[in-house]
Design a protein around this motif. Structure first.
Motif, short mmCIF file in Angstrom:
data_model
loop_
_atom_site.label_atom_id
_atom_site.label_comp_id
_atom_site.label_asym_id
_atom_site.label_seq_id
_atom_site.Cartn_x
_atom_site.Cartn_y
_atom_site.Cartn_z
N ILE A 51 0.84 -1.20 0.00
CA ILE A 51 0.00 0.00 0.00
C ILE A 51 0.87 1.25 0.00
O ILE A 51 0.62 2.19 -0.76
N GLN A 52 1.90 1.26 0.84
CA GLN A 52 2.80 2.41 0.89
C GLN A 52 3.49 2.64 -0.45
O GLN A 52 3.58 3.78 -0.92
N ASP A 53 3.96 1.57 -1.08
CA ASP A 53 4.63 1.69 -2.38
C ASP A 53 3.68 2.23 -3.45
O ASP A 53 4.08 3.06 -4.27
N LEU A 54 2.43 1.77 -3.44
CA LEU A 54 1.45 2.26 -4.40
C LEU A 54 1.17 3.75 -4.19
O LEU A 54 1.11 4.52 -5.15
N LYS A 55 1.04 4.14 -2.92
CA LYS A 55 0.80 5.56 -2.61
C LYS A 55 1.95 6.43 -3.08
O LYS A 55 1.74 7.50 -3.66
N VAL A 56 3.16 5.99 -2.82
CA VAL A 56 4.34 6.77 -3.22
C VAL A 56 4.37 6.93 -4.74
O VAL A 56 4.62 8.02 -5.26
N ALA A 57 4.09 5.85 -5.47
CA ALA A 57 4.11 5.92 -6.94
C ALA A 57 3.07 6.91 -7.45
O ALA A 57 3.36 7.73 -8.33
N VAL A 58 1.87 6.87 -6.90
CA VAL A 58 0.81 7.78 -7.35
C VAL A 58 1.15 9.21 -6.97
O VAL A 58 1.03 10.13 -7.79
N ASN A 59 1.57 9.43 -5.74
CA ASN A 59 1.89 10.80 -5.30
C ASN A 59 3.06 11.39 -6.08
O ASN A 59 3.04 12.57 -6.43
N THR A 60 4.06 10.58 -6.39
CA THR A 60 5.20 11.05 -7.17
C THR A 60 4.76 11.44 -8.58
O THR A 60 5.12 12.50 -9.10
N ALA A 61 3.94 10.59 -9.21
CA ALA A 61 3.47 10.90 -10.55
C ALA A 61 2.57 12.12 -10.56
O ALA A 61 2.67 12.97 -11.47
N GLN A 62 1.72 12.27 -9.56
CA GLN A 62 0.83 13.43 -9.48
C GLN A 62 1.64 14.73 -9.31
O GLN A 62 1.29 15.74 -9.89
N ALA A 63 2.70 14.65 -8.54
CA ALA A 63 3.55 15.84 -8.35
C ALA A 63 4.20 16.24 -9.69
O ALA A 63 4.28 17.42 -10.01
N LYS A 64 4.64 15.26 -10.47
CA LYS A 64 5.22 15.55 -11.79
C LYS A 64 4.20 16.16 -12.73
O LYS A 64 4.49 17.07 -13.48
N LEU A 65 2.98 15.60 -12.70
CA LEU A 65 1.92 16.09 -13.60
C LEU A 65 1.48 17.50 -13.27
O LEU A 65 1.01 18.23 -14.14
#
Length: 161
Positions: free
Chosen positions: A145-159
């Motif tokens: 769950i933590q890894d999935l959250k980090v991936a989404v949050n990182t991508a959202q920050a880039k977008l």
């Protein structure tokens, strides 16, 4: 409670889900002839409305009118009906297309999403993730769950830059 209704005649279940405490009612575009009327019915019951498309349905099937009325758009990355299916990479471009058309909308992916597929989904613009088997079948569900959250949050920050 986000209720993903993979049923024929989804309009028949709105009241039951609302009465049971549903907060989000997500229906499949392919299962209704009048998505705007269904979205209105969902909203009248004080729930958010989500619109899902199956793997063989193009993202363009979600019209501007439907997307603007809905609260969330869902791209299925497996065929609806059972967990544990293999992620269909060919569905990822639909996420990117919907994100480009509707930059402020919640866009969800469901099906085969886990540590190996989350990057493609998040980078395409998905900000809501359904990950059943990847979490419930993991040795360390909290870490997944933590890894999935980090991936989404990182991508959202880039977008957002």
């Amino acid at each position: 409670m986000d209720c993903h209704m993979m049923v024929a005649q989804p309009e028949k279940w709105v009241d039951d889900i609302a009465d049971a405490g549903g907060a989000m009612y997500c229906f499949h575009l392919e299962a209704t002839d009048n998505p705007i009327a269904l979205i209105d019915k969902i909203h009248k019951r004080s729930m958010k409305a989500g619109v899902a498309i199956s793997p063989d349905t193009p993202s363009t099937a979600i019209t501007d009118e439907v997307a603007n009325a809905a609260d969330m758009l869902l791209v299925m990355t497996v065929y609806p009906g059972r967990g544990g299916q293999k992620f269909l990479d060919r569905c990822v471009p639909k996420v990117a297309e919907l994100r480009a058309r509707f930059p402020e909308k919640d866009i969800e992916v469901d099906g085969g999403v886990g540590p190996k597929t989350i990057g493609a989904c998040a980078d395409a613009g998905s900000n809501v993730i359904v990950a059943g088997t990847a979490i419930f079948g993991a040795e360390n569900p909290s870490q997944v769950i933590q890894d999935l959250k980090v991936a989404v949050n990182t991508a959202q920050a880039k977008l957002s830059t």
